[in-house]
Design a protein around this motif. Structure first.
Motif, mmCIF file in Angstrom:
data_model
loop_
_atom_site.group_PDB
_atom_site.id
_atom_site.type_symbol
_atom_site.label_atom_id
_atom_site.label_comp_id
_atom_site.label_asym_id
_atom_site.label_seq_id
_atom_site.Cartn_x
_atom_site.Cartn_y
_atom_site.Cartn_z
ATOM 1 N N ILE A 1 -4.163 11.087 14.282
ATOM 2 C CA ILE A 1 -4.501 9.852 13.572
ATOM 3 C C ILE A 1 -5.525 9.089 14.393
ATOM 4 O O ILE A 1 -5.370 8.922 15.606
ATOM 5 N N ASP A 2 -6.606 8.626 13.731
ATOM 6 C CA ASP A 2 -7.685 7.894 14.415
ATOM 7 C C ASP A 2 -7.471 6.384 14.443
ATOM 8 O O ASP A 2 -7.945 5.699 15.337
ATOM 9 N N LEU A 3 -6.817 5.866 13.401
ATOM 10 C CA LEU A 3 -6.714 4.424 13.197
ATOM 11 C C LEU A 3 -5.416 4.131 12.455
ATOM 12 O O LEU A 3 -5.027 4.892 11.571
ATOM 13 N N ALA A 4 -4.782 3.018 12.796
ATOM 14 C CA ALA A 4 -3.609 2.564 12.048
ATOM 15 C C ALA A 4 -3.909 1.201 11.430
ATOM 16 O O ALA A 4 -4.496 0.331 12.078
ATOM 17 N N ILE A 5 -3.521 1.052 10.168
ATOM 18 C CA ILE A 5 -3.606 -0.223 9.455
ATOM 19 C C ILE A 5 -2.167 -0.630 9.170
ATOM 20 O O ILE A 5 -1.440 0.102 8.497
ATOM 21 N N VAL A 6 -1.763 -1.787 9.710
ATOM 22 C CA VAL A 6 -0.350 -2.158 9.646
ATOM 23 C C VAL A 6 -0.154 -3.544 9.039
ATOM 24 O O VAL A 6 -1.005 -4.420 9.169
ATOM 25 N N PRO A 7 1.003 -3.740 8.405
ATOM 26 C CA PRO A 7 1.345 -5.061 7.886
ATOM 27 C C PRO A 7 1.993 -5.896 8.982
ATOM 28 O O PRO A 7 2.330 -5.386 10.051
ATOM 29 N N ILE B 1 -6.384 8.175 8.814
ATOM 30 C CA ILE B 1 -5.910 6.796 8.892
ATOM 31 C C ILE B 1 -4.442 6.687 8.495
ATOM 32 O O ILE B 1 -4.051 7.163 7.426
ATOM 33 N N ALA B 2 -3.666 6.048 9.356
ATOM 34 C CA ALA B 2 -2.289 5.695 9.011
ATOM 35 C C ALA B 2 -2.336 4.336 8.334
ATOM 36 O O ALA B 2 -2.988 3.410 8.815
ATOM 37 N N CYS B 3 -1.667 4.217 7.203
ATOM 38 C CA CYS B 3 -1.605 2.955 6.475
ATOM 39 C C CYS B 3 -0.152 2.738 6.050
ATOM 40 O O CYS B 3 0.752 3.282 6.694
ATOM 41 N N TYR B 4 0.100 1.967 5.026
ATOM 42 C CA TYR B 4 1.457 1.717 4.562
ATOM 43 C C TYR B 4 1.430 1.466 3.063
ATOM 44 O O TYR B 4 0.399 1.130 2.490
ATOM 45 N N HIS B 5 2.558 1.616 2.433
ATOM 46 C CA HIS B 5 2.736 1.316 1.009
ATOM 47 C C HIS B 5 3.423 -0.034 0.955
ATOM 48 O O HIS B 5 4.560 -0.179 1.422
ATOM 49 N N ALA B 6 2.753 -1.032 0.406
ATOM 50 C CA ALA B 6 3.189 -2.421 0.510
ATOM 51 C C ALA B 6 4.468 -2.739 -0.249
ATOM 52 O O ALA B 6 4.721 -2.220 -1.327
ATOM 53 N N LEU B 7 5.233 -3.623 0.351
ATOM 54 C CA LEU B 7 6.357 -4.281 -0.318
ATOM 55 C C LEU B 7 5.804 -5.490 -1.072
ATOM 56 O O LEU B 7 4.708 -5.976 -0.753
ATOM 57 N N PRO B 8 6.547 -6.016 -2.038
ATOM 58 C CA PRO B 8 6.093 -7.249 -2.700
ATOM 59 C C PRO B 8 5.861 -8.350 -1.657
ATOM 60 O O PRO B 8 6.621 -8.493 -0.712
ATOM 61 N N GLY B 9 4.791 -9.083 -1.825
ATOM 62 C CA GLY B 9 4.468 -10.174 -0.901
ATOM 63 C C GLY B 9 3.589 -9.761 0.258
ATOM 64 O O GLY B 9 3.038 -10.606 0.955
ATOM 65 N N GLU B 10 3.452 -8.457 0.513
ATOM 66 C CA GLU B 10 2.543 -7.978 1.554
ATOM 67 C C GLU B 10 1.165 -7.751 0.938
ATOM 68 O O GLU B 10 1.025 -7.706 -0.284
ATOM 69 N N VAL B 11 0.165 -7.570 1.810
ATOM 70 C CA VAL B 11 -1.152 -7.169 1.317
ATOM 71 C C VAL B 11 -0.952 -5.848 0.578
ATOM 72 O O VAL B 11 -0.462 -4.877 1.149
ATOM 73 N N GLN B 12 -1.278 -5.850 -0.707
ATOM 74 C CA GLN B 12 -1.064 -4.674 -1.543
ATOM 75 C C GLN B 12 -2.038 -3.565 -1.148
ATOM 76 O O GLN B 12 -3.204 -3.836 -0.868
ATOM 77 N N THR B 13 -1.567 -2.327 -1.137
ATOM 78 C CA THR B 13 -2.385 -1.229 -0.614
ATOM 79 C C THR B 13 -2.631 -0.085 -1.596
ATOM 80 O O THR B 13 -3.465 0.765 -1.323
ATOM 81 N N VAL B 14 -1.940 -0.037 -2.728
ATOM 82 C CA VAL B 14 -2.050 1.131 -3.611
ATOM 83 C C VAL B 14 -3.500 1.385 -4.046
ATOM 84 O O VAL B 14 -3.987 2.507 -3.971
ATOM 85 N N ALA B 15 -4.210 0.347 -4.491
ATOM 86 C CA ALA B 15 -5.596 0.533 -4.927
ATOM 87 C C ALA B 15 -6.457 1.040 -3.772
ATOM 88 O O ALA B 15 -7.312 1.916 -3.954
ATOM 89 N N PHE B 16 -6.228 0.520 -2.587
ATOM 90 C CA PHE B 16 -6.966 0.945 -1.397
ATOM 91 C C PHE B 16 -6.665 2.414 -1.072
ATOM 92 O O PHE B 16 -7.578 3.199 -0.815
#
Length: 184
Positions: free
Chosen positions: A116-122, A49-64
């Motif tokens: 990569i099978d799936l991308a999760i994007v902001p 899975i491709a994801c992202y490391h969130a900026l302030p104000g985005e859906v936070q991703t670190v815990a995920f």
């Protein structure tokens, strides 16, 4: 009003809306979004899975990211010129500040899009037709135009609108997930 102006106006509107939500509330809503992502068949069936490391104000991703990095292969983007390249996520201690102040993974083993099978994007905003409005630099649109696999856009409910202005190069999502719903 042309599309460029309409996009900028919507970006400003969302920026103002975000100011109504304390960081703690956005963190709680992010947790609800994580739970909905985990319900998605696209996520359940993906192993890389491709994801992202969130900026302030985005859906936070670190815990995920931390929760799933032992069970699935997670890849995060780094800006390389005009494109995004993806590298394995190996934990917070292996992140560095990259372009635009975004945390990027340290590493030299670039992952091919085919791996990569799936991308999760902001996104800044989405609509119910699965259109996405980004920050305006085109990095995700260039990536998604080559990706060709399922893409989940994640955002807070206040970032979903009836209409998001789009151009021919803008890429649609497979799903959009908020803390309240999954839009297919």
């Amino acid at each position: 009003m042309d599309n460029g102006d309409a996009k900028q106006q919507l970006r400003r509107k969302v920026s103002l809306l975000k100011k109504n939500y304390p960081v703690e509330v956005l963190a709680e809503l992010s947790g609800r979004i994580h739970a909905r992502i985990e319900q998605s068949p696209w996520f359940r069936n993906a192993t890389r899975i491709a994801c992202y490391h969130a900026l302030p104000g985005e859906v936070q991703t670190v815990a995920f990211l931390e929760k799933w990095r032992g069970e699935k292969q997670i890849f995060l983007p780094a800006v390389d010129g005009e494109r995004l390249t993806f590298y394995p996520y190996q934990g917070e201690s292996r992140m560095k500040t990259g372009s635009f102040g975004i945390m990027e993974p340290q590493g030299n083993k670039e992952i091919l899009l085919d791996d990569i099978d799936l991308a999760i994007v902001p996104g800044v905003a989405f609509d119910r037709r699965l259109n996405r409005l980004g920050r305006g630099k085109g990095f995700y649109d260039r990536f998604l135009s080559e990706f060709g696999k399922p893409v989940i856009g994640i955002c807070f409910r206040f970032q979903v609108f009836d209409f998001v202005p789009v151009d021919a190069h803008d890429c649609r999502m497979t799903q959009v997930i908020t803390e309240q719903e999954i839009i297919d």
